[in-house]
Design an enzyme around this catalytic site. Structure first.
Site, mmCIF file in Angstrom:
data_model
loop_
_atom_site.group_PDB
_atom_site.id
_atom_site.type_symbol
_atom_site.label_atom_id
_atom_site.label_comp_id
_atom_site.label_asym_id
_atom_site.label_seq_id
_atom_site.Cartn_x
_atom_site.Cartn_y
_atom_site.Cartn_z
ATOM 1 N N SER A 137 0.838 -1.193 0.000
ATOM 2 C CA SER A 137 0.000 0.000 0.000
ATOM 3 C C SER A 137 0.874 1.244 0.000
ATOM 4 O O SER A 137 1.984 1.228 0.548
ATOM 5 C CB SER A 137 -0.901 0.021 1.235
ATOM 6 O OG SER A 137 -1.577 1.257 1.361
ATOM 7 N N TYR A 150 -1.240 -0.391 10.626
ATOM 8 C CA TYR A 150 -1.362 -0.893 9.252
ATOM 9 C C TYR A 150 -0.232 -0.384 8.350
ATOM 10 O O TYR A 150 0.395 -1.180 7.636
ATOM 11 C CB TYR A 150 -2.727 -0.506 8.687
ATOM 12 C CG TYR A 150 -2.948 -0.861 7.241
ATOM 13 C CD1 TYR A 150 -3.305 -2.155 6.861
ATOM 14 C CD2 TYR A 150 -2.817 0.100 6.242
ATOM 15 C CE1 TYR A 150 -3.505 -2.483 5.531
ATOM 16 C CE2 TYR A 150 -3.012 -0.224 4.912
ATOM 17 C CZ TYR A 150 -3.363 -1.506 4.554
ATOM 18 O OH TYR A 150 -3.561 -1.824 3.233
#
Length: 264
Positions: A137, A150
């Protein structure tokens, strides 16, 4: 014999789009997800639509027996492409999360990626061909979500993929981190993130993410950031001083809920 792709988190979002894309390219599929009923139906659909073999492997990759089942496939079947897509985010502050929640995230986002890559890679190197895509990501390029772990997990995925990719790129094997930005999938809904509050221009479409990712994989890139706007964003993150980033990052930690989302 058709080449084979093994894809985790294969029934939704980017994983499902990888399955559709590779089936359309004529690859046989081994698809991994937790929901056996949904997985069976998706495999049957892809097999019927594209005339490929689509084998379901129901498995929870946060559990040792689930990981072992997929590792067995990777070490016994000739896999040409591994897509480590399964992942999750905790929509809660680190101060409010339990250690069990954090370990759950680490087990799926990091441990599963490492173990499945470790299982697939030696066979690929032995054959002198193969590819691994680890879905990461743009969040992993900086601490973009105050209080969230995350981004840290995705930073590991990107760095790990680059390191292993450099190791094997001269041996006929490609390893790449695919780093999309906000992509319209079920991930945000499952994580309890209010996606409707985000402006439309930030959103990517899963087919575009996969198409760009496969293009960059063929080019031998170690990191793929789909779309010009996210390439610019990543470039800005890399050159902006940390102190400035810490001042301008959204203060989302206070409004975090308690829902756990994932793309297994």
């Amino acid at each position: 014999m058709a080449p084979t792709a093994l894809i985790t988190g294969a029934t939704a979002g980017i994983g499902a789009q990888f399955a559709r894309d590779r089936a359309a390219a004529g690859m046989d599929l081994i698809l991994v997800a937790r929901d056996a009923e949904r997985l069976d139906a998706f495999c049957a659909q892809l097999a019927q639509e594209h005339g490929v073999r689509a084998t379901p492997v129901p498995a929870d990759l946060t559990r040792p027996e689930g990981l072992a089942a997929v590792e067995k496939v990777l070490t016994t079947e000739p896999i040409d492409l591994l897509v480590n897509n399964a992942g999750l985010g905790l929509n809660k502050s680190f101060l409010k999360s339990d250690v069990e929640d954090e370990l759950h995230l680490l087990n799926l986002n990091i441990v599963a990626v490492m173990r499945l890559t470790h299982s697939a890679l030696p066979k690929m190197v032995e054959r002198g061909k193969g590819a691994i895509v680890n879905v990461s990501s743009v969040a992993g390029f900086a601490a973009t979500m105050p209080g969230s772990t995350y981004p840290a997990s995705k930073a590991w995925v990107t760095s790990f993929s680059e390191a292993v990719g450099m190791l094997v790129k001269h041996r006929g094997v490609r390893v790449m981190a695919l780093c999309p930005g906000f992509t319209r999938t079920e991930f945000h809904q499952r994580a309890g993130i209010a996606a409707h509050q985000m402006p439309g221009f930030v959103w990517l479409q899963a087919p575009d993410v996969v198409r760009q990712g496969m293009r960059d994989l063929r080019k031998g890139k170690l990191v793929s950031v789909p779309s010009v706007r996210y390439k610019v964003a990543v470039g800005a993150l890399k050159i902006t001083p940390r102190a400035l980033l810490h001042r301008i990052m959204p203060r989302g930690a206070k409004s975090m809920g308690r829902t756990v989302g994932d793309s297994q």
